[in-house]
Design an enzyme around this catalytic site. Structure first.
Site, PDB file in Angstrom:
ATOM      1  N   SER A  74      -9.738   1.998   2.871  1.00 41.19           N
ATOM      2  CA  SER A  74      -8.850   2.717   1.994  1.00 41.19           C
ATOM      3  C   SER A  74      -7.824   1.832   1.289  1.00 41.19           C
ATOM      4  O   SER A  74      -7.217   2.281   0.314  1.00 41.19           O
ATOM      5  CB  SER A  74      -8.113   3.816   2.771  1.00 41.19           C
ATOM      6  OG  SER A  74      -7.275   3.231   3.749  1.00 41.19           O
TER       7      SER A  74
ATOM      8  N   SER B 114      -9.979  -0.278   7.105  1.00 44.29           N
ATOM      9  CA  SER B 114      -9.398  -0.194   5.764  1.00 44.29           C
ATOM     10  C   SER B 114      -8.712  -1.443   5.240  1.00 44.29           C
ATOM     11  O   SER B 114      -8.351  -1.478   4.066  1.00 44.29           O
ATOM     12  CB  SER B 114      -8.406   0.954   5.700  1.00 44.29           C
ATOM     13  OG  SER B 114      -9.105   2.142   5.505  1.00 44.29           O
TER      14      SER B 114
ATOM     15  N   LYS C  15       0.858  -1.199   0.000  1.00 46.53           N
ATOM     16  CA  LYS C  15       0.000   0.000   0.000  1.00 46.53           C
ATOM     17  C   LYS C  15       0.888   1.242   0.000  1.00 46.53           C
ATOM     18  O   LYS C  15       1.882   1.284   0.728  1.00 46.53           O
ATOM     19  CB  LYS C  15      -0.903  -0.030   1.234  1.00 46.53           C
ATOM     20  CG  LYS C  15      -1.919   1.105   1.310  1.00 46.53           C
ATOM     21  CD  LYS C  15      -2.826   0.967   2.535  1.00 46.53           C
ATOM     22  CE  LYS C  15      -3.869   2.070   2.606  1.00 46.53           C
ATOM     23  NZ  LYS C  15      -4.755   1.940   3.788  1.00 46.53           N
TER      24      LYS C  15
HETATM   25  N1  GLN Z   1     -13.028   4.497   6.190  1.00 45.05           N
HETATM   26  C1  GLN Z   1     -12.476   4.968   7.427  1.00 45.05           C
HETATM   27  C2  GLN Z   1     -12.051   6.400   7.271  1.00 45.05           C
HETATM   28  O1  GLN Z   1     -12.353   6.958   6.282  1.00 45.05           O
HETATM   29  C3  GLN Z   1     -11.341   4.100   7.832  1.00 45.05           C
HETATM   30  C4  GLN Z   1     -10.128   4.343   7.038  1.00 45.05           C
HETATM   31  C5  GLN Z   1      -8.973   3.475   7.447  1.00 45.05           C
HETATM   32  O2  GLN Z   1      -9.128   2.465   8.122  1.00 45.05           O
HETATM   33  N2  GLN Z   1      -7.802   3.916   7.091  1.00 45.05           N
HETATM   34  O3  GLN Z   1     -11.460   6.979   8.092  1.00 45.05           O
END
Ligand code: GLN
Length: 490
Positions: free
Chosen positions: A156, A180, A81
């Protein structure tokens, strides 16, 4: 069942490498060709260097022929990532503000992978600074779900999930601050594990919300995820929040826990308001499966669940507003070309205005607001107290059961563009994953069925530092079903 090399599990590939049926260079070429064939449609990668990957693969083959292979991941291509530092490679966090940044050092988990001979393969797309649930908030453009290109892969870590699902990497690293790793794994039909907070070092992970962030493994099988977790876990003196105790041998521990009669809890709040009943059906079947194994299935309550999303969006944005202050246009980030020379603050303002996307700006503004002196007690302090209550809910539940079974996400992957104009509905797609980060506990998502041709994930939440139990419980389901051998048609 497909026999293509790019869909074989990392553990199968590892056996082929050690039996000499396949070389790492051959395998890496297959992965490169596959990526070149499908990634214009999937869009999982921000960047990759075939030449660099082949050089790593060649080094692996040479080690192996000298009898010095470094373990099961030696020679296996692993996607990263674009939030983790790999020395000499771009680190963009899918943000314009870091478009030209090259990492000067390796993240600890990357160093560990290098020591184990893995082929570090490409930089995977994500929501900018890991803020989002759809991989649409990316300066590079959105990633598509390999099962249906009109749908999002989740986020994400959507690039990581899509790459693994599409056979563009054997394994991938993701990061999970509020879901995410688990939510995109569930939308792309793969396995993703968020370790306990402290299990994996955060050194070299671009920080979003430091008290919630964890790096974790994503793969096409539970065994693969166990292998990658093994490689990246353990104490690191460069991360003061990293856990001191050694970790077990996950693959062995998982075998040792086979056929236990687990006590599994169903948090009633997680099953109360599911809008999309078709997404719940496979999860209910999975629960029946565990019952049929003789596990005790019991309803439990996590009464503070309804406050989780609100609490998260105060804590996470507060931490983000502070962490992202370093991107100031002075040291290493995008600098605006036009600014007022007489006013140095103007460099920050212009560079940040140009460099950050809309969602990141929204979070920085929210976070700055909840930390401001007049509102600190009303928002930030209250959220911290609520976080303690959410954590206590899990402690109480684990007095009664070993682990919890829940849906990973309230719906299957949604259509691209369908939630981008409505941040709140996007935030609610993490409703089942966010509490685990607030409580610091581990969670895994694994495929358990389909709704309208789109994969559905089962989430198993466990007790702190008992990842091996999650893996063992997940493995029982995986072994009795064929999901790990089902792949999208690309
Ligand atoms: N979707 C969540 C956010 O927007 C979690 C994102 C993540 O785990 N990095 O913050």
């Amino acid at each position: 069942m497909t026999q293509e090399i790019y869909y074989k599990s990392a553990s199968e590939l590892s056996s082929s490498l050690s039996r000499g049926e396949l070389s790492s260079v051959e395998l890496t070429k297959v992965i490169i060709e596959r990526t070149e064939a499908v990634d214009d449609r999937v869009g999982a990668f921000n960047s990759f260097s075939a030449e660099d990957a082949l050089a790593q693969a060649d080094a692996s083959d040479q080690r192996r022929s000298a009898g010095q292979a470094l373990g099961p991941l030696d020679g296996i291509p692993i996607g990263i990532k674009d939030v983790l530092a790999v020395e000499g490679q771009p680190l963009t966090c899918s943000s314009k503000i870091l478009e030209n940044f090259i990492s000067p050092y390796d993240a600890t988990c990357i160093q560990k992978l290098k020591k184990r001979g893995a082929v570090l393969w490409g930089r995977l797309n994500m929501d900018e600074f890991a803020m989002g649930s759809s991989t649409e908030n990316s300066a590079r453009g959105a990633t598509s779900n390999p099962w249906n290109l009109d749908c999002v892969p989740g986020g994400s870590s959507g690039g990581s999930a899509a790459a693994v699902a599409a056979g563009e990497a054997a394994l991938a690293l993701g990061s999970d601050t509020g879901g995410s790793i688990r939510q995109p794994a569930s939308h792309c039909g793969i396995v993703g594990l968020k370790p306990t907070y402290g299990r994996v070092s955060r050194f070299g992970l671009a920080a979003f919300a430091s008290s919630l962030d964890q790096v974790g493994p994503m793969g096409r099988s539970v065994e693969d995820v166990a292998l990658l977790l093994q490689a990246i876990s353990g104490h690191d003196e460069k991360d003061s929040t990293s856990y001191q105790e050694d970790c077990p041998d996950y693959s062995l521990a998982m075998e040792g826990l086979k056929n236990r009669k687990w006590k599994l809890g169903l948090p009633k709040e997680y099953f109360a308001n599911i809008a999309d009943a078709t997404a719940l059906e496979p999860v209910e079947k999975a629960i029946e499966f565990y019952r049929s194994l003789g596990c005790e299935i019991k309803e439990v309550s996590l009464p503070h669940t309804e406050y989780a999303v609100a609490t998260y969006y105060i804590v996470a944005t507060a931490e983000a507003s502070s962490n992202l202050a370093r991107y100031d246009g002075i040291r290493y980030t995008h600098r605006a070309e036009k600014f007022d020379d007489k006013d140095s603050v103007d460099i920050y303002c212009q560079s940040r205005a140009e460099g950050f996307g809309e969602e990141v700006k929204r979070r920085v503004i929210l976070g700055t607001y909840v930390l401001s002196s007049g509102y600190y007690d009303a928002y930030y302090l209250k959220a911290q107290k609520t976080r303690t209550l959410i954590r206590q809910d899990f402690v109480n539940a684990y007095n009664e059961v070993d682990a919890l079974l829940t849906p990973t996400s309230p719906s299957p992957a949604f259509k691209k563009g369908s939630k981008s104009e409505d941040p709140l509905s996007m935030y609610l797609s993490d409703i089942y994953t966010i509490s685990a980060n607030l409580a610091g506990i581990p969670g895994i998502s694994l495929p358990c069925g389909y709704s309208d041709g789109l994969p559905i994930g089962l989430q198993i939440l466990g007790q702190p530092f008992k990842e091996e139990e999650l893996l063992a419980i997940a493995r029982e389901f995986e072994d009795a079903h064929d999901y790990k051998n089902q792949h999208p048609n690309l």
